[in-house]
Design an enzyme around this catalytic site. Structure first.
Site, PDB file in Angstrom:
ATOM      1  CG  HIS A 157      14.503 -24.137  28.165  1.00  0.00           C
ATOM      2  ND1 HIS A 157      15.516 -24.789  28.835  1.00  0.00           N
ATOM      3  CD2 HIS A 157      14.847 -24.152  26.858  1.00  0.00           C
ATOM      4  CE1 HIS A 157      16.446 -25.160  27.966  1.00  0.00           C
ATOM      5  NE2 HIS A 157      16.071 -24.789  26.753  1.00  0.00           N
ATOM      6  CG  ASP A 365       9.949 -23.055  37.698  1.00  0.00           C
ATOM      7  OD1 ASP A 365      10.470 -22.851  36.584  1.00  0.00           O
ATOM      8  OD2 ASP A 365      10.467 -22.686  38.775  1.00  0.00           O
TER       9      ASP A 365
END
Ligand code: GDG
Length: 460
Positions: A157, A365
């Site tokens: 992720h 991110d």
């Protein structure tokens, strides 16, 4: 139909909407095949023995939830230590914040071994196993060592950094070798896949068999980008419920004479919060028409507070917010409303919809779901503008956001000003394209593509 087994650090009851998009999406897939969800229970046993933990089994509909407790020592070394004190900072390019010398690796290996051992006892021969995130990279290698031959996939992720950054982790070759125990490895973006490819090419001498296929350590591995999405329908429904509507009306009325900018995240140094506040301060300085009007609501939900780097970030933010409010605020206007608390998920869509501009400006991110939630929550007739960091994984899909380099304070302020002044027709056009994109590539699309690719891996 094979049973799906999801493994992640934390487990959620997929029937509870409050769990959010990932739990709902994975939950639907689990329910369809009657699945098992395995992970840490969230419980820490103060005087527990390292490498041991009770296994709990619950049924949630036709999904079985299996969770394991962690001893204090295991929790501190595996979770706080290696996962969040080494891998999280390095994978977000913050070598300066990584604690390499504390010996956390022992706990990380031990917990992965223990989890594999507990899970192996619950597996059936034709299960399909999908492991999530950086806490559990070596899980498949441990399962294989116990003789498990099931199909196994892994999804990261968070970003995968470039080889020279990854190489700073003393155990980098062991970690990357562990990935080859899976049949399929998924990353969020093409840039992560490129980093993987460069790493294995230079560090392991892997054979690159095709764009998505690598051979090393006697094993062939499929690698692909699977950008995660949100459940747009679920989020839209949430926006129509009373809590979100009330939030929207309340904020809209309160800010009817002002312009609202919004930031929502876990408080984390990867999210670029100090840089964002500096850009906002620059906006007030460089474009004085915003004085008395532009207001930034910054939600920074508490997260990992017992990791040192998070405590100093909190101090930095409090001091920046205090200085901006002190220097620019008036008796009837405070430029920054900083909230270091969790906001109920049911209220979030209302808050997003009331904002003229969302500031999603992480320094790095994996994806960033807030960017997608903001777009999903807008009124298509009068949508707000998304200002998005070029360092968020979401940038590969969301070209119609206004892109910024969050380290460049002056240009970021300029871009925020542009967002505040954007004509209605341009806002509508950009929003329409962004919404179509997040609808097409939503969380169900993401899950299905991953599972289809895993099912398609040729048998060994
Ligand atoms: C990791 C990766 C990747 C935030 N504040 C509150 C709150 N949130 C919710 C948001 C959103 C979620 O948390 C945050 O998701 P992000 O994707 O933005 O970031 P991470 O938590 O760092 O997630 C990331 C993601 O995994 C999925 O693969 O995109 O790159 O770092 O849903 O709405 N929710 C509530 N109150 C808050 O105050 N209820």
């Amino acid at each position: 139909m094979s049973r799906l087994v999801i493994v992640s650090n934390r487990v959620a009851d997929p029937r509870k909407a409050a769990s959010g998009g990932l739990a709902v999406a994975v939950g639907q897939a689990l329910e369809a095949s009657g699945g098992l969800w395995f992970g840490w229970s969230g419980k820490v046993v103060e005087n527990g023995t390292p490498g041991e933990g009770d296994l709990h089994l619950h049924n949630a509909g036709n999904v079985q939830l299996a969770t394991v407790d962690l001893s204090r020592e295991d929790h501190d070394s595996y979770y706080l230590g290696y996962s969040n004190g080494v891998l999280w900072p390095v994978f977000h390019y913050r070598l300066d914040l990584a604690d390499f010398d504390a010996g956390y690796i022992g706990g990380y290996r031990r917990v992965n071994q223990m989890m594999a051992h507990k899970l192996a006892g619950l597996l059936r021969p034709d299960d399909i196993i999908w492991v999530h995130d950086y806490h559990l990279i070596p899980l498949a290698a441990e399962l294989r060592a116990m003789g498990c031959q099931q199909r196994m996939g892994f999804f990261l992720h968070v970003p995968l950094p470039p080889p020279l950054i990854l190489a700073a982790v003393p155990e980098h070759d062991w970690l990357m070798r562990s990935l080859f125990a899976y049949d399929l490895v998924g990353f969020q973006s093409d840039s992560d896949v490129a980093h993987f490819s460069r790493y294995v090419g230079t560090e392991t001498g892997a054979d690159i068999l095709g764009e998505h296929e690598f051979r090393a350590f006697g094993k062939t591995l499929q690698v692909q980008a699977f950008p995660i999405g949100i459940d747009v329908d679920e989020f839209t429904e949430l926006g129509q419920a009373r809590e979100a509507q009330d939030m929207y009306t309340q904020i809209r009325d309160e800010y009817s004479r002002r312009r609202l900018l919004l930031g929502v995240e876990r408080m984390d140094y990867s999210k670029g919060l100090p840089q964002r506040l500096k850009a906002f301060r620059q906006l007030l300085q460089a474009y004085p028409e915003n004085l008395g009007s532009a207001t930034l609501i910054q939600i920074a939900a508490p997260s990992r507070e017992s990791v040192d780097a998070y405590a100093s970030l909190r101090q930095e933010l409090e001091s920046l917010c205090g200085a901006i409010n002190g220097n620019f605020g008036e008796l009837d206007w405070m430029p920054v409303r900083y909230i270091h608390r969790n906001v109920a998920r049911k209220r979030l869509p209302g808050l997003y919809r009331a904002a003229s501009v969302a500031l999603v400006t992480p320094l790095r991110d994996g994806m960033n779901l807030v960017a997608k939630e903001f777009v999903a929550a807008q009124d298509p007739d009068d949508p707000g503008v998304l200002v998005l960091s070029r360092f968020a994984g979401a940038v590969e899909q969301m070209h119609d956001a206004l892109l910024v380099n969050p380290y460049d304070t002056t240009r970021t302020a300029e871009t925020i000003q542009r967002a505040l002044q954007m004509p209605l027709e341009e806002r509508q056009r950009r929003h329409q394209t962004l919404l179509a994109g997040i609808r097409e590539q939503d969380v169900h699309w993401w899950r299905q593509r991953f599972l289809d690719a895993l099912a398609a891996v040729p048998a060994p």
